[in-house]
Design a protein around this motif. Structure first.
Motif, PDB file in Angstrom:
ATOM      1  N   MET A 157       0.851  -1.168   0.000  1.00 52.57           N
ATOM      2  CA  MET A 157       0.000   0.000   0.000  1.00 52.57           C
ATOM      3  C   MET A 157       0.900   1.235   0.000  1.00 52.57           C
ATOM      4  O   MET A 157       1.819   1.354   0.790  1.00 52.57           O
ATOM      5  CB  MET A 157      -0.896  -0.018   1.237  1.00 52.57           C
ATOM      6  CG  MET A 157      -1.628   1.275   1.443  1.00 52.57           C
ATOM      7  SD  MET A 157      -2.877   1.323   2.756  1.00 52.57           S
ATOM      8  CE  MET A 157      -2.273   0.279   4.007  1.00 52.57           C
ATOM      9  N   GLN A 158       0.596   2.151  -0.904  1.00 51.59           N
ATOM     10  CA  GLN A 158       1.351   3.392  -0.981  1.00 51.59           C
ATOM     11  C   GLN A 158       0.608   4.475  -0.218  1.00 51.59           C
ATOM     12  O   GLN A 158      -0.565   4.728  -0.478  1.00 51.59           O
ATOM     13  CB  GLN A 158       1.530   3.826  -2.431  1.00 51.59           C
ATOM     14  CG  GLN A 158       2.414   2.897  -3.240  1.00 51.59           C
ATOM     15  CD  GLN A 158       2.620   3.447  -4.638  1.00 51.59           C
ATOM     16  OE1 GLN A 158       1.779   4.148  -5.174  1.00 51.59           O
ATOM     17  NE2 GLN A 158       3.755   3.131  -5.216  1.00 51.59           N
ATOM     18  N   VAL A 159       1.334   5.098   0.726  1.00 50.03           N
ATOM     19  CA  VAL A 159       0.738   6.171   1.511  1.00 50.03           C
ATOM     20  C   VAL A 159       1.733   7.309   1.657  1.00 50.03           C
ATOM     21  O   VAL A 159       2.940   7.123   1.531  1.00 50.03           O
ATOM     22  CB  VAL A 159       0.315   5.705   2.927  1.00 50.03           C
ATOM     23  CG1 VAL A 159      -0.751   4.644   2.869  1.00 50.03           C
ATOM     24  CG2 VAL A 159       1.500   5.244   3.725  1.00 50.03           C
ATOM     25  N   ILE A 164      -3.847   7.931   1.273  1.00 47.48           N
ATOM     26  CA  ILE A 164      -3.688   6.678   0.529  1.00 47.48           C
ATOM     27  C   ILE A 164      -3.547   7.033  -0.937  1.00 47.48           C
ATOM     28  O   ILE A 164      -4.388   7.725  -1.505  1.00 47.48           O
ATOM     29  CB  ILE A 164      -4.881   5.734   0.765  1.00 47.48           C
ATOM     30  CG1 ILE A 164      -4.929   5.360   2.247  1.00 47.48           C
ATOM     31  CG2 ILE A 164      -4.770   4.492  -0.114  1.00 47.48           C
ATOM     32  CD1 ILE A 164      -6.049   4.445   2.634  1.00 47.48           C
ATOM     33  N   LEU A 165      -2.454   6.566  -1.544  1.00 48.71           N
ATOM     34  CA  LEU A 165      -2.167   6.902  -2.932  1.00 48.71           C
ATOM     35  C   LEU A 165      -2.668   5.855  -3.919  1.00 48.71           C
ATOM     36  O   LEU A 165      -2.738   6.115  -5.114  1.00 48.71           O
ATOM     37  CB  LEU A 165      -0.652   7.113  -3.106  1.00 48.71           C
ATOM     38  CG  LEU A 165      -0.047   8.194  -2.194  1.00 48.71           C
ATOM     39  CD1 LEU A 165       1.465   8.211  -2.317  1.00 48.71           C
ATOM     40  CD2 LEU A 165      -0.646   9.552  -2.506  1.00 48.71           C
ATOM     41  N   ASN A 222      -8.637  10.953  -1.210  1.00 48.01           N
ATOM     42  CA  ASN A 222      -8.796  11.632  -2.499  1.00 48.01           C
ATOM     43  C   ASN A 222      -8.468  10.762  -3.707  1.00 48.01           C
ATOM     44  O   ASN A 222      -9.124  10.862  -4.742  1.00 48.01           O
ATOM     45  CB  ASN A 222      -7.920  12.891  -2.558  1.00 48.01           C
ATOM     46  CG  ASN A 222      -8.642  14.113  -2.056  1.00 48.01           C
ATOM     47  OD1 ASN A 222      -9.855  14.207  -2.158  1.00 48.01           O
ATOM     48  ND2 ASN A 222      -7.889  15.046  -1.500  1.00 48.01           N
ATOM     49  N   SER A 223      -7.451   9.913  -3.594  1.00 51.52           N
ATOM     50  CA  SER A 223      -7.002   9.096  -4.735  1.00 51.52           C
ATOM     51  C   SER A 223      -7.738   7.770  -4.859  1.00 51.52           C
ATOM     52  O   SER A 223      -7.567   7.058  -5.834  1.00 51.52           O
ATOM     53  CB  SER A 223      -5.497   8.819  -4.619  1.00 51.52           C
ATOM     54  OG  SER A 223      -4.776  10.020  -4.617  1.00 51.52           O
ATOM     55  N   VAL A 224      -8.535   7.436  -3.857  1.00 47.77           N
ATOM     56  CA  VAL A 224      -9.191   6.128  -3.835  1.00 47.77           C
ATOM     57  C   VAL A 224     -10.486   6.168  -4.643  1.00 47.77           C
ATOM     58  O   VAL A 224     -11.343   7.016  -4.418  1.00 47.77           O
ATOM     59  CB  VAL A 224      -9.474   5.681  -2.378  1.00 47.77           C
ATOM     60  CG1 VAL A 224     -10.207   4.350  -2.357  1.00 47.77           C
ATOM     61  CG2 VAL A 224      -8.179   5.615  -1.584  1.00 47.77           C
ATOM     62  N   ILE A 264     -12.083  10.823   8.275  1.00 48.98           N
ATOM     63  CA  ILE A 264     -11.812  10.508   6.870  1.00 48.98           C
ATOM     64  C   ILE A 264     -12.237  11.698   6.025  1.00 48.98           C
ATOM     65  O   ILE A 264     -13.295  12.289   6.256  1.00 48.98           O
ATOM     66  CB  ILE A 264     -12.565   9.236   6.445  1.00 48.98           C
ATOM     67  CG1 ILE A 264     -12.095   8.044   7.292  1.00 48.98           C
ATOM     68  CG2 ILE A 264     -12.372   8.961   4.959  1.00 48.98           C
ATOM     69  CD1 ILE A 264     -12.886   6.782   7.078  1.00 48.98           C
ATOM     70  N   CYS A 265     -11.421  12.040   5.033  1.00 45.25           N
ATOM     71  CA  CYS A 265     -11.784  13.138   4.139  1.00 45.25           C
ATOM     72  C   CYS A 265     -11.501  12.734   2.690  1.00 45.25           C
ATOM     73  O   CYS A 265     -10.824  11.746   2.423  1.00 45.25           O
ATOM     74  CB  CYS A 265     -11.007  14.409   4.496  1.00 45.25           C
ATOM     75  SG  CYS A 265      -9.241  14.317   4.197  1.00 45.25           S
TER      76      CYS A 265
END
Length: 130
Positions: free
Chosen positions: A1-3, A16-17, A49-51, A78-79
Motif C-alpha cells: 500500500m502506498q501512503v 492513501i495513494l 482523495n485518490s481512492v 476521513i476526508c
C-alpha cells in the motif's frame, strides 16, 4: 500500500495513494494505525482523495479502526471520499458510521475540536466537577 504521511502538531494526515483499498490493505492499515495510539500524537486524518474503489469488508474495517480510535480517546476522521465511494458507503449503511468530511481542512477542524472537547472533559478543575 502506498501512503503519504504528514505529521502535524496534533494529528497525522495519512493519504492513501492507491486507487483501490482491499481487505489486505485495511488489515495492514489497522496494524500500523493502532501503533499510533501509543504515541503522543495519536489523532489521524485519513485522506481518500485518490481512492476510487473499496469493497464492503475494507469499508467495515475502516469503521472498526475509527471506533478503536474513539475508544482510545483519539480522533479518526476521513476526508476526500469520492462521490462513487460515498454512494457505495451510503448504500451499505456505513457512511453514517464514519466521521467524514469533504476536505482535509474540515477534517483538521474536527480533530482540533474533538481534542479541545477531550481536554475540557478531562479537566480536573473542581469547579467543573461540582
Amino acid at each position: 500500500m502506498q501512503v503519504k504521511i504528514d505529521t502535524k502538531e496534533k494529528f497525522h494526515v495519512i493519504t492513501i495513494l492507491d486507487p483501490k483499498i482491499t481487505a489486505n490493505m485495511t488489515a495492514e492499515m489497522e496494524k500500523s494505525l493502532s501503533a499510533l495510539l501509543q504515541k503522543e500524537v495519536k489523532n489521524v486524518v485519513l485522506n481518500l482523495n485518490s481512492v476510487t474503489e473499496i469493497d464492503v469488508e475494507s469499508a467495515e474495517s475502516l469503521v472498526k479502526i475509527q471506533q478503536s480510535f474513539y475508544e482510545n480517546n483519539a480522533s479518526f476522521v476521513i476526508c476526500g471520499i469520492q462521490p462513487a465511494i460515498e454512494e457505495f458507503l451510503d448504500n451499505e449503511q456505513l457512511l453514517e458510521m464514519l466521521s467524514a468530511t469533504p476536505t482535509e481542512s474540515e477534517a483538521w477542524d474536527i480533530v482540533q475540536m474533538e481534542e479541545i472537547e477531550r481536554e475540557l472533559l478531562d479537566d480536573d478543575d473542581p469547579a467543573f466537577n461540582a
